[in-house]
Design a protein around this motif. Structure first.
Motif, short mmCIF file in Angstrom:
data_model
loop_
_atom_site.label_atom_id
_atom_site.label_comp_id
_atom_site.label_asym_id
_atom_site.label_seq_id
_atom_site.Cartn_x
_atom_site.Cartn_y
_atom_site.Cartn_z
N UNK A 122 0.84 -1.20 0.00
CA UNK A 122 0.00 0.00 0.00
C UNK A 122 0.87 1.25 0.00
N UNK A 123 0.49 2.21 -0.82
CA UNK A 123 1.25 3.46 -0.94
C UNK A 123 0.27 4.62 -1.04
N UNK A 124 0.51 5.64 -0.23
CA UNK A 124 -0.29 6.86 -0.34
C UNK A 124 0.06 7.56 -1.64
N UNK A 125 -0.92 8.21 -2.21
CA UNK A 125 -0.71 9.07 -3.37
C UNK A 125 -0.75 10.50 -2.85
N UNK A 126 0.31 11.23 -3.12
CA UNK A 126 0.42 12.61 -2.62
C UNK A 126 0.34 13.60 -3.78
#
Length: 92
Positions: free
Chosen positions: A16-20
C-alpha cells in the motif's frame, strides 16, 4: 465484506502506498510484485481530485518503476461492476 476481509488477511502492508499531491494525501494505491511483474489491486483517488489525470500519472509511475526493475508487465484486477474503473483502465 469480501473485499474488506481480503484486505485484512491477504494483503501485505508494504503493498500500500499513499498518493500525494505536494504534502497532501489524495489517494491510495495497492500493488504487489510477482514473478516478473507488478499487479495493481487498488487505485483510489479522492473524489475532489478525480478527473485531473492523477490516476493516469500514478499508473505511469508504476509502469516506470516496473521498467526500471526490468519487470515485463503490469497487470490489474477490478470488479466487473466497477464500470468507471474499467473505462479508466481501458483508456490507458
Amino acid at each position: 465484506e469480501f473485499q474488506h476481509n481480503r484486505l485484512l488477511n491477504d494483503y501485505q502492508p508494504s503493498w500500500f502506498h499513499w498518493v500525494y499531491r505536494g504534502k497532501e494525501k489524495i489517494g491510495l494505491v495497492c500493488f504487489k510484485p510477482y514473478d516478473n511483474a507488478y499487479h495493481i489491486h487498488l487505485l483510489i483517488i479522492s473524489p475532489q481530485y478525480q478527473d485531473q489525470s492523477l490516476g493516469k500519472k500514478v499508473m505511469s509511475l508504476i509502469h516506470e518503476k516496473a521498467h526500471q526493475e526490468q519487470r515485463n508487465q503490469v497487470t490489474l484486477s477490478s470488479f466487473r461492476n466497477n464500470t468507471r474503473a474499467i473505462r479508466f483502465y481501458q483508456s490507458l
